[in-house]
Design an enzyme around this catalytic site. Structure first.
Site, short mmCIF file in Angstrom:
data_model
loop_
_atom_site.label_atom_id
_atom_site.label_comp_id
_atom_site.label_asym_id
_atom_site.label_seq_id
_atom_site.Cartn_x
_atom_site.Cartn_y
_atom_site.Cartn_z
N GLU A 1 0.89 -1.18 0.00
CA GLU A 1 0.00 0.00 0.00
C GLU A 1 0.92 1.22 0.00
OE1 GLU A 1 -3.14 -0.09 -0.28
OE2 GLU A 1 -3.74 -2.06 0.43
N CYS B 1 -2.32 9.05 2.44
CA CYS B 1 -1.93 8.57 1.11
C CYS B 1 -2.99 8.87 0.06
CB CYS B 1 -1.59 7.08 1.15
SG CYS B 1 -2.90 6.07 1.83
P1 NAD Z 1 10.29 7.16 4.32
O1 NAD Z 1 10.21 6.78 2.89
O2 NAD Z 1 11.61 7.27 4.97
O3 NAD Z 1 9.43 6.14 5.22
C1 NAD Z 1 8.12 5.77 4.93
C2 NAD Z 1 7.76 4.63 5.89
O4 NAD Z 1 8.54 3.49 5.59
C3 NAD Z 1 8.08 4.93 7.36
O5 NAD Z 1 7.07 4.37 8.15
C4 NAD Z 1 9.43 4.22 7.61
O6 NAD Z 1 9.59 3.79 8.95
C5 NAD Z 1 9.31 3.04 6.69
N1 NAD Z 1 10.59 2.57 6.17
C6 NAD Z 1 11.57 3.32 5.63
N2 NAD Z 1 12.57 2.53 5.19
C7 NAD Z 1 12.22 1.25 5.46
C8 NAD Z 1 12.81 -0.01 5.25
N3 NAD Z 1 13.99 -0.14 4.62
N4 NAD Z 1 12.15 -1.12 5.69
C9 NAD Z 1 10.95 -1.03 6.30
N5 NAD Z 1 10.34 0.14 6.51
C10 NAD Z 1 10.95 1.28 6.10
O7 NAD Z 1 9.54 8.53 4.42
P2 NAD Z 1 8.95 9.37 5.64
O8 NAD Z 1 9.72 10.64 5.76
O9 NAD Z 1 8.75 8.56 6.87
O10 NAD Z 1 7.54 9.66 5.02
C11 NAD Z 1 7.46 10.48 3.88
C12 NAD Z 1 6.93 9.76 2.69
O11 NAD Z 1 6.49 8.44 2.97
C13 NAD Z 1 5.71 10.50 2.21
O12 NAD Z 1 6.07 11.44 1.25
C14 NAD Z 1 4.81 9.44 1.68
O13 NAD Z 1 5.02 9.31 0.30
C15 NAD Z 1 5.26 8.16 2.30
N6 NAD Z 1 4.31 7.58 3.26
C16 NAD Z 1 3.23 6.94 2.75
C17 NAD Z 1 2.31 6.39 3.62
C18 NAD Z 1 1.10 5.67 3.10
O14 NAD Z 1 0.11 5.61 3.82
N7 NAD Z 1 1.14 5.08 1.93
C19 NAD Z 1 2.51 6.50 4.99
C20 NAD Z 1 3.63 7.16 5.47
C21 NAD Z 1 4.54 7.70 4.59
#
Ligand code: NAD
Length: 476
Positions: free
Chosen positions: A250, A284
């Protein structure tokens, strides 16, 4: 203010030993330290894997009635505890209290839905060519699942994966969001109190990349589920693919909103402005690209600006707050980058456009106009309270522009013309299309994206699909 003590949850035990690496949990409204979160060591992760593998041997044969009863109990406990859990979500995630409590209450419905549907995981009998042969199809739990959930709806995103896995007869290891962990802690407590056997649900925390690589590579794990950003989703999908493990993804979106001139413009503008600031835009399926038909644009802009400028921004625990801070300090410069890029490309800032002059991660509700389609804000998911507005002339043009990005999560249409509604619902490339209202995310409806926005659905009668395998049996 009292904040819950945080722990790992492995094999039915809450592990709070201070000897582990710890991380501070911060309140995004003022930067204060709320608590410490223990990180799982490699041996903790291995212990969780062993516990989940051991528990699966029994849980896979559990009666759907037993699973259903536990999920129902979790629903009941979520309702009873919604105020307290919601308050803690506001403290570590920032959203207004009413939104946080509403999230938990809505999740009780998700647990109830899974409690009902898990009793209807049916197989089928296939008529045989030879009358002496009996042949049938059964759906079996896939095994130990590894799940990774984010911080924007910390209760919702975790409980949907957990209910789907457990309801299907799987066991699960979930890594929750380290920055906003109280919701997942509360879910573990609810399942514990509901009598879930040890090892069926395990909660771990740590450095996301380290934990996910360790779990996904383990031969014990048979399924990977992730909610988060597209780049991380692609990375985890490739790791899972290297080990032939099915995935549910997702991921992010960049939802187009198409407002036709024949729509109720005032109503559309009001509803969209309020929906835009929900969870400070960190959703999202947030509306993120606004295409307004030329003739309706002045009226839409006026009404949209009026409503958005009236939004009260503040600490989510204050009763009159309508929009809280961004969940993390890193999201504030991310918002500024979108605004600066739009300005450099000749865009106008009609409202906001900067952080609020106070402590905490606050960014003003923002309206950008006169921006080209290749501006950052029109091509990358903002995940914040920024609304870029642009105009269109006809449906051919707007469909092409709406579908031009690799995302395909949600889209929004406002029109009173039935033919426009039909055409847009059919031609928009997204997993969910909302016409004249916002209606996705209910327990009984599937939630998921296409293209880069994901693989698989959560909720609806599809909810167990990702957690089951299909077995064909033939007998003579
Ligand atoms: P990010 O890409 O660093 O992290 C997004 C999420 O993924 C976080 O919960 C983080 O803990 C997790 N994550 C990161 N690297 C991971 C890995 N290698 N293995 C497992 N989990 C990992 O970004 P962020 O600064 O936390 O959030 C910003 C961006 O993330 C937003 O611009 C948005 O696009 C996306 N996001 C999407 C949703 C959603 O509901 N689809 C939710 C949160 C964030």
């Amino acid at each position: 203010m009292q904040y819950p003590s945080l722990a790992l949850y492995i094999n039915g035990e809450f592990l709070r030993d201070n000897a582990r690496d710890q991380q501070d949990i911060l309140n995004p409204a003022d930067g204060s330290v709320l608590g410490q979160l223990p990180h799982a060591s490699t041996s903790d992760l291995d212990m969780a894997l062993q516990a989940a593998a051991q528990a699966f041997k029994t849980w896979r044969h559990s009666s759907p009635m037993e699973r259903s009863a536990i999920l129902r109990k979790v629903a009941q406990l979520s309702r009873e505890r919604a105020q307290e859990i919601g308050r803690n979500i506001t403290l570590d995630q920032g959203k207004p209290l009413a939104e946080a409590v509403g999230e938990v209450a809505a999740c009780a419905d998700h647990a109830d839905w899974h409690a009902e549907e898990c009793r209807r995981i049916y197989g089928r009998v296939i008529p045989a060519r030879d009358p002496a042969v009996r042949q049938w199809v059964v759906r079996e739990p896939i095994g130990v699942c590894a799940a990774f959930t984010p911080w924007n709806f910390p209760y919702n995103q975790a409980i949907r994966k957990i209910c789907a896995a457990i309801g299907a007869g799987c066991t699960i290891i979930l890594k929750g969001p380290e920055d906003s962990p109280s919701a997942v802690m509360a879910i573990a407590q609810a399942f514990h109190d509901a009598g879930l056997p040890p090892g069926v649900l395990n909660i771990v925390w740590g450095v996301p990349a380290t934990v996910s690589e360790h779990l996904i590579r383990s031969p014990i794990v048979r399924k990977v589920s992730f909610t988060g950003s597209v780049p991380v989703g692609k990375h985890l999908a490739s790791l899972a693919g290297a080990h032939m493990k099915p995935i549910t993804m997702e991921l992010g979106g960049h939802s187009p909103v198409i407002v036709c001139a024949d729509a109720d413009i005032d109503r559309a503008a009001q509803q969209l402005a309020r929906f835009k600031v929900r969870n400070a835009g960190q959703v999202c399926v947030s509306p993120t690209r606004f295409y307004i038909q030329e003739q309706a644009y002045p009226r839409f802009l006026q009404r949209f600006t009026e409503v958005l400028s009236s939004i009260r921004v503040g600490d989510g625990l204050q009763a009159d707050t309508q929009m809280g801070p961004l969940a993390h300090a890193r999201r504030v410069p991310a918002m500024q980058t979108f605004v600066d890029n739009a300005r450099e490309l000749g865009g106008k800032i009609v409202l906001g456009g900067e952080p609020l002059a106070r402590s905490g991660n606050f960014f003003a509700p923002t309206i950008l106009t006169d921006i080209p389609d290749d501006a950052l804000i029109m091509t990358e998911e903002p995940f914040g309270p920024i609304a870029p507005l642009t105009t269109f002339n006809d449906l051919d043009e707007v469909i092409q522009r709406a579908n031009s990005l690799p995302f395909g999560l949600s889209s929004y249409v406002f029109t009173n013309n039935l033919q426009h509604a039909h055409r847009l619902s059919s031609e928009l490339e997204s997993g969910m299309v909302n016409i004249n209202h916002f209606g996705s995310g209910l327990p009984e409806t599937p939630f998921g994206g296409i293209k880069d926005s994901g693989i698989g659905s959560e909720g609806g009668s599809e909810t167990f699909d990702g957690y089951l395998t299909t077995k064909f049996v033939t007998q003579i």
